[in-house]
Scaffold this motif. Structure first.
Motif, PDB file in Angstrom:
ATOM      1  N   ALA A 244     -39.855  42.083  52.795  1.00  0.00           N
ATOM      2  CA  ALA A 244     -39.278  40.944  52.263  1.00  0.00           C
ATOM      3  C   ALA A 244     -40.309  40.475  51.063  1.00  0.00           C
ATOM      4  O   ALA A 244     -39.594  40.065  49.981  1.00  0.00           O
ATOM      5  N   LEU A 245     -41.389  40.466  51.407  1.00  0.00           N
ATOM      6  CA  LEU A 245     -42.464  39.945  50.274  1.00  0.00           C
ATOM      7  C   LEU A 245     -42.396  40.683  49.052  1.00  0.00           C
ATOM      8  O   LEU A 245     -42.443  40.153  47.760  1.00  0.00           O
ATOM      9  N   ASP A 246     -42.429  41.932  49.201  1.00  0.00           N
ATOM     10  CA  ASP A 246     -42.518  43.033  47.958  1.00  0.00           C
ATOM     11  C   ASP A 246     -41.256  43.177  47.214  1.00  0.00           C
ATOM     12  O   ASP A 246     -41.523  43.381  46.248  1.00  0.00           O
ATOM     13  N   ALA A 247     -40.181  42.913  48.057  1.00  0.00           N
ATOM     14  CA  ALA A 247     -38.871  42.851  47.368  1.00  0.00           C
ATOM     15  C   ALA A 247     -38.731  41.816  46.087  1.00  0.00           C
ATOM     16  O   ALA A 247     -37.965  41.861  45.207  1.00  0.00           O
ATOM     17  N   ASN A 248     -39.326  40.728  46.113  1.00  0.00           N
ATOM     18  CA  ASN A 248     -39.473  39.816  45.014  1.00  0.00           C
ATOM     19  C   ASN A 248     -40.066  40.327  43.867  1.00  0.00           C
ATOM     20  O   ASN A 248     -39.778  39.916  42.907  1.00  0.00           O
ATOM     21  N   SER A 249     -40.950  41.319  43.745  1.00  0.00           N
ATOM     22  CA  SER A 249     -41.519  41.720  42.798  1.00  0.00           C
ATOM     23  C   SER A 249     -41.029  43.343  42.252  1.00  0.00           C
ATOM     24  O   SER A 249     -41.173  43.818  41.303  1.00  0.00           O
ATOM     25  N   TYR A 250     -40.354  43.932  43.208  1.00  0.00           N
ATOM     26  CA  TYR A 250     -39.826  45.255  42.780  1.00  0.00           C
ATOM     27  C   TYR A 250     -38.419  45.008  41.851  1.00  0.00           C
ATOM     28  O   TYR A 250     -37.546  44.146  42.511  1.00  0.00           O
TER      29      TYR A 250
END
Length: 256
Positions: A244-250
Motif C-alpha cells: 500500500a505504501l509503495d503503490a503511492n510511488s509506483y
C-alpha cells in the motif's frame, strides 16, 4: 555474489551505509516484512517434498532431499543477500540486479556477465514455473483436453502448448505491470510459506501421530505452531502495508 564483490571493490563502488534508514513502527513492520521474505526462500523445500512422495521410502529420501535443498539455499540465496548488502549497504534493492545500473542507465559490470546472469535467472524461472503453475495447468487441461485421445496426440498437445503459453504470458504481463518484486515475495511468504512450512506440519504431526501432552515433541510442535502463527498474521499485515505504501510511488509498467 561474485558481481557484488566485483562492484564493491571497483573504483565506482558506492558509498556504503549500513544503518537502517527507518525508525519506530516502520522498522518494526520492516522486520516482519523481512521475515516473510526470508521464509519464501525455504519454500524451495516443496520440490524435494513432492519428489520424495513418488516412491518409498519417503522419510529417508525426504530428509536427504531437504538437506541438499537447504544446503543449496544457504550457499546461494543467503550468499547473494549478504554480499549484496556488503556491496551496497542500505541501498541494496530487493532485486539485486537493479544495483548494477548507473543513474544514466549504463551497466556497471561487464555486459557479457550481466547477460549470463539474466540467462541463468530465466532458466531458474522456467524450472520454478513448472512446479507452481502445475495446478493451473491441470485445471485448464481438464477443460481443454480430450481424455479419449492420447496425451501426446496433436488434439491434446496443441491446446496444452497454447494454454500454458497464455498463462506464462499473462503472468509476465502482470509482473511487468506491478513491479513489486520484494513486496510480492513478502506477501507469498506471509500468506503461503509461513503457514505451509512451519505451522501446518507441526499441527498435523501432533494430530496424525497423536502425540501425548507428556511428550516434549508435542509441546515443541505447539510452540512452533503458535509462534509462527503470530508471525504469519504480523507478516501479512506488514507485507500488505508495504504494498500500500509503495503503490503511492509506483506506476504501471514502471521501470524500477
Amino acid at each position: 555474489m561474485t558481481v557484488s564483490f566485483y562492484k564493491g571493490h571497483s573504483s565506482r563502488a558506492p558509498e556504503r551505509d549500513y544503518s537502517i534508514p527507518v525508525s519506530g513502527n516502520n522498522k518494526l513492520f520492516g522486520v516482519f516484512n523481512a521475515i516473510s521474505i526470508i521464509a519464501t526462500t525455504y519454500g524451495s523445500g516443496i520440490i524435494p517434498e513432492i519428489q520424495a512422495t513418488v516412491a518409498p521410502p519417503v522419510k529417508g529420501k525426504m530428509f536427504k532431499g531437504l538437506c541438499l535443498c537447504y544446503a543449496v539455499v544457504i550457499s546461494t540465496f543467503f550468499s547473494v543477500a549478504i554480499s549484496g548488502y556488503w556491496a551496497f549497504g542500505n541501498q541494496a534493492q530487493s532485486n539485486i540486479l537493479t544495483n548494477f545500473f548507473a543513474s544514466d542507465g549504463s551497466v556497471l559490470i561487464p555486459k557479457w556477465f550481466y547477460m549470463m546472469i539474466n540467462f541463468f535467472s530465466i532458466v531458474q524461472i522456467f524450472a520454478v514455473s513448472v512446479v507452481y503453475l502445475q495446478p493451473t495447468n491441470e485445471v485448464l487441461e481438464k477443460l481443454l483436453a480430450d481424455p479419449k485421445k492420447h496425451q501426446y496426440s496433436p488434439r491434446n498437445i496443441i491446446p496444452r502448448i497454447i494454454s500454458r503459453s497464455l498463462v506464462v504470458a499473462l503472468g509476465t504481463l502482470i509482473a511487468s505491470m506491478i513491479p513489486f518484486f520484494g513486496d510480492l515475495i513478502a506477501v507469498i511468504g506471509a500468506f503461503a510459506i509461513l503457514p505451509l512450512d512451519f505451522v501446518i506440519p507441526a499441527v498435523m504431526y501432533n494430530i496424525t501421530f497423536r502425540a501425548s501432552t507428556r511428550q516434549i515433541v508435542f509441546w515443541v510442535n505447539t510452540v512452533i505452531a503458535i509462534v509462527f502463527s503470530g508471525l504469519t498474521v504480523l507478516g501479512c499485515i506488514a507485507s500488505v502495508r508495504q504494498i500500500a505504501l509503495d503503490a503511492n510511488s509506483y506506476k504501471l509498467f514502471a521501470n524500477v
